[in-house]
Design an enzyme around this catalytic site. Structure first.
Site, PDB file in Angstrom:
ATOM      1  N   GLU A  50       0.720  -1.171   0.059  1.00 23.71           N
ATOM      2  CA  GLU A  50      -0.020   0.007  -0.052  1.00 23.71           C
ATOM      3  C   GLU A  50       0.705   1.127   0.057  1.00 23.71           C
ATOM      4  O   GLU A  50       1.936   1.404   0.704  1.00 23.71           O
ATOM      5  CB  GLU A  50      -0.927   0.089   1.271  1.00 23.71           C
ATOM      6  CG  GLU A  50      -1.747  -1.080   1.265  1.00 23.71           C
ATOM      7  CD  GLU A  50      -2.874  -1.356   2.546  1.00 23.71           C
ATOM      8  OE1 GLU A  50      -2.616  -0.485   3.370  1.00 23.71           O
ATOM      9  OE2 GLU A  50      -3.617  -2.242   2.261  1.00 23.71           O
TER      10      GLU A  50
ATOM     11  N   HIS B 195      -7.556   1.304   1.991  1.00 22.36           N
ATOM     12  CA  HIS B 195      -7.715   0.900   3.631  1.00 22.36           C
ATOM     13  C   HIS B 195      -8.353   2.155   4.659  1.00 22.36           C
ATOM     14  O   HIS B 195      -7.750   2.302   5.292  1.00 22.36           O
ATOM     15  CB  HIS B 195      -6.236   0.810   4.293  1.00 22.36           C
ATOM     16  CG  HIS B 195      -5.803  -0.318   5.183  1.00 22.36           C
ATOM     17  ND1 HIS B 195      -4.879  -1.014   5.140  1.00 22.36           N
ATOM     18  CD2 HIS B 195      -6.595  -0.561   6.258  1.00 22.36           C
ATOM     19  CE1 HIS B 195      -4.913  -1.596   6.196  1.00 22.36           C
ATOM     20  NE2 HIS B 195      -5.848  -1.354   6.922  1.00 22.36           N
TER      21      HIS B 195
HETATM   22  N1  LIG Z   1      -9.633  -2.511   6.811  1.00 25.00           N
HETATM   23  C1  LIG Z   1      -9.505  -1.932   7.759  1.00 25.00           C
HETATM   24  O1  LIG Z   1      -9.149  -0.558   7.840  1.00 25.00           O
HETATM   25  C2  LIG Z   1      -9.168  -2.624   9.027  1.00 25.00           C
HETATM   26  C3  LIG Z   1      -9.604  -2.259  10.251  1.00 25.00           C
HETATM   27  C4  LIG Z   1      -9.458  -2.906  11.398  1.00 25.00           C
HETATM   28  C5  LIG Z   1      -9.162  -4.286  11.375  1.00 25.00           C
HETATM   29  N2  LIG Z   1      -8.714  -4.871  10.109  1.00 25.00           N
HETATM   30  C6  LIG Z   1      -8.215  -6.042   9.819  1.00 25.00           C
HETATM   31  O2  LIG Z   1      -9.588  -7.145  10.122  1.00 25.00           O
HETATM   32  C7  LIG Z   1      -9.141  -8.280  10.340  1.00 25.00           C
HETATM   33  C8  LIG Z   1      -9.991  -8.836  11.641  1.00 25.00           C
HETATM   34  O3  LIG Z   1     -10.021  -7.845  12.569  1.00 25.00           O
HETATM   35  P1  LIG Z   1     -10.408  -8.554  14.083  1.00 25.00           P
HETATM   36  O4  LIG Z   1     -10.383  -7.330  15.090  1.00 25.00           O
HETATM   37  O5  LIG Z   1     -11.882  -8.889  13.913  1.00 25.00           O
HETATM   38  O6  LIG Z   1      -9.604  -9.811  14.563  1.00 25.00           O
HETATM   39  P2  LIG Z   1      -9.708 -10.909  15.296  1.00 25.00           P
HETATM   40  O7  LIG Z   1      -8.302 -11.311  15.811  1.00 25.00           O
HETATM   41  O8  LIG Z   1     -10.601 -10.529  16.458  1.00 25.00           O
HETATM   42  O9  LIG Z   1     -10.361 -12.072  14.555  1.00 25.00           O
HETATM   43  C9  LIG Z   1      -9.722 -12.664  13.451  1.00 25.00           C
HETATM   44  C10 LIG Z   1     -10.429 -14.198  13.518  1.00 25.00           C
HETATM   45  O10 LIG Z   1     -10.116 -14.952  12.070  1.00 25.00           O
HETATM   46  C11 LIG Z   1      -9.815 -16.157  12.607  1.00 25.00           C
HETATM   47  N3  LIG Z   1      -8.971 -16.781  11.715  1.00 25.00           N
HETATM   48  C12 LIG Z   1      -7.471 -16.498  11.568  1.00 25.00           C
HETATM   49  N4  LIG Z   1      -7.128 -17.082  10.478  1.00 25.00           N
HETATM   50  C13 LIG Z   1      -8.215 -17.680   9.702  1.00 25.00           C
HETATM   51  C14 LIG Z   1      -8.374 -18.505   8.730  1.00 25.00           C
HETATM   52  N5  LIG Z   1      -7.400 -19.004   8.127  1.00 25.00           N
HETATM   53  N6  LIG Z   1      -9.705 -19.181   8.504  1.00 25.00           N
HETATM   54  C15 LIG Z   1     -10.706 -18.800   9.344  1.00 25.00           C
HETATM   55  N7  LIG Z   1     -10.576 -18.003  10.217  1.00 25.00           N
HETATM   56  C16 LIG Z   1      -9.396 -17.578  10.718  1.00 25.00           C
HETATM   57  C17 LIG Z   1      -9.325 -16.146  13.921  1.00 25.00           C
HETATM   58  O11 LIG Z   1      -9.385 -17.329  14.595  1.00 25.00           O
HETATM   59  C18 LIG Z   1      -9.996 -14.811  14.807  1.00 25.00           C
HETATM   60  O12 LIG Z   1     -11.171 -15.444  15.266  1.00 25.00           O
HETATM   61  C19 LIG Z   1      -7.803  -8.326  10.908  1.00 25.00           C
HETATM   62  O13 LIG Z   1      -6.757  -8.611   9.822  1.00 25.00           O
HETATM   63  C20 LIG Z   1      -7.533  -6.787  10.983  1.00 25.00           C
HETATM   64  O14 LIG Z   1      -5.954  -6.366  10.840  1.00 25.00           O
HETATM   65  C21 LIG Z   1      -8.996  -3.946   8.892  1.00 25.00           C
END
Ligand SMILES: NC(=O)c1ccc[n+]([C@@H]2O[C@H](COP(=O)([O-])OP(=O)(O)OC[C@H]3O[C@@H](n4cnc5c(N)ncnc54)[C@H](O)[C@@H]3O)[C@@H](O)[C@H]2O)c1
Length: 397
Positions: free
Chosen positions: A258, A281
């Site tokens: 990015e 993002h």
């Molecule tokens: N787009 C954005 O601006 C933005 C903002 C916030 C978070 N995010 C991203 O969103 C994602 C989720 O955030 P969150 O706070 O819910 O995280 P979290 O850690 O609470 O949840 C992630 C979940 O994914 C599961 N997981 C991991 N690998 C997996 C796979 N291969 N198959 C199935 N399940 C799997 C984990 O067990 C967990 O329950 C993160 O990658 C975070 O960085 C993006």
């Protein structure tokens, strides 16, 4: 106590710290290493966002620093282990933008189902295309959520309220919210879902986990979203499936590489494809999320100063403590080796100190014990400080 807040942190953070009697210096920009070393003299708490790096050299020089607040989600900009080794606790805001991501995902599902980006750009070009073909309601559609953590599970609740049928798959055993249906495998989810949305975390094993094979298993003319991490999806494979028409639309907020700042070049194989929504993002970028980050992290810093609470610290053992009505509280960060607690207690006993309450937790190489006492002779404090295992001893009165 003095705090330095850098990088235009939300003003709510400043007012929370000031209300707690902490002197606050606020600056808009980030500081480089040498500027930061100078600025941290006599500073107890520092608040940063993603652009200020807390390096081992900064930590070496910041003798007064007790806590770091990362007013953002990521903590890669902080040398967390070095900070722990010096008894400097670090906090971030892992949940503050959850709702913002959920709302963007919902908006994008509706936009793709109604092919709104195409209608919008046609009308901007002067073309009145009032045609219902290919436009759908989302009510009753089957939504497949991959990754049922903070974001995935909240999306599940909001999507059900809009009449979607929710299916989810998580590698962990997660509690299903509402009427959501747990799938035992990703394949099971892909077989049934008409909209697939990824909300997995950034563990290295997830690199490229969604590629040509998974797209091929999705239902024909289904929709795809990724608002999690850029490196988890093969976007060339997504492009091929969009161009062949197997996937009817995609919304992508995160990319493997990015741009660092506004104006830097951006390219993606997904550019220029109809019914593809690309966003820079911004899933978590709302004013509400910024305000909540300000509140969340400032509260963590305040509670560490006032009570010794380290709940949700990203680098030191977690302890949740009530406010102390009177007496003295000893906050003792130490090396996690056998016998430290016994040593602390024998020093206190040798000075006739009665322990009114005590909590201990450990994390890797570090231990944290908090002891409430009525009276504490200076000699006992000196002996506790002189223990070879002591990393930082702080008295909370
Ligand atoms: N787009 C954005 O601006 C933005 C903002 C916030 C978070 N995010 C991203 O969103 C994602 C989720 O955030 P969150 O706070 O819910 O995280 P979290 O850690 O609470 O949840 C992630 C979940 O994914 C599961 N997981 C991991 N690998 C997996 C796979 N291969 N198959 C199935 N399940 C799997 C984990 O067990 C967990 O329950 C993160 O990658 C975070 O960085 C993006």
């Amino acid at each position: 106590m003095k705090a330095l807040l850098l990088e235009s942190i939300h003003p709510l953070a400043e007012s929370i710290l000031r209300d707690a009697g902490i002197e606050v210096d606020v600056r808009t920009g980030a500081l480089d290493e040498s500027e930061l070393i100078d600025a941290l003299r006599g500073v107890d708490l520092v608040g940063i966002r993603s652009k200020t790096e807390i390096t081992p050299a900064v930590l070496d020089k910041a003798a007064d620093l007790k806590a770091i607040g990362a007013f953002c989600i990521g903590t890669n900009q902080i040398s967390l282990d070095d900070a722990a080794g010096k008894g400097v606790v670090a906090f971030n805001a892992p949940f503050s933008n959850t709702r913002s991501v959920v709302e963007l995902a919902i908006a994008e599902i509706i936009m793709m189902a109604r092919r709104l980006t195409e209608k919008d750009s046609s009308l901007h070009d002067g073309v009145w295309d009032k045609n219902a073909k290919g436009s759908h309601e989302i009510r009753g559609r089957r939504l497949g959520i991959v990754g049922y953590g903070n974001i995935g599970s909240q999306l599940s609740v909001v999507a059900e309220m809009l009449g979607l049928q929710v299916y989810f798959y998580d590698t962990d055993d997660k509690l299903a919210m509402g009427n959501a249906h747990r799938c035992d495998s990703l394949d099971e989810l892909l077989e049934v879902a008409e909209v697939v949305t990824l909300h997995v975390d950034g563990r290295s094993g997830n690199a490229g986990f969604f590629g040509a094979e998974q797209f091929a298993k999705m239902r024909p003319r289904s929709l795809f979203l990724n608002l999690s991490r850029g490196f988890v999806v093969d976007y060339e494979a997504l492009r091929d499936n969009l161009q062949s028409g197997h996937i009817a639309g995609a919304a992508v907020d995160v990319f493997p590489s990015e741009p660092k700042k506004r104006g830097d070049a951006f390219t993606s194989p997904l550019q220029g494809i109809p019914n593809v929504i690309l966003t820079p993002h911004i899933g978590g970028s709302t004013e509400e999320a910024q305000e909540d980050i300000g509140r969340f992290v400032a509260t963590k810093l305040r509670d560490y100063v006032d009570r010794g609470t380290t709940t949700l610290s990203v680098n030191l053992p977690s302890l949740t403590l009530e406010a102390r009505p009177g007496g003295r509280r000893i906050s003792h960060l130490h090396l996690n080796t056998p016998g430290v607690l016994a040593k602390v207690n024998s020093i206190l006993a040798a000075h006739g100190v009665n322990i009114e309450g005590q909590l201990l937790n450990t994390r890797g190489e570090n231990g944290y014990v908090v002891t409430d006492v009525a009276e504490l002779p200076d000699a006992a404090v000196e002996e506790l400080r002189a223990m070879p295992e002591t990393i930082r001893l702080r008295l909370i009165d």
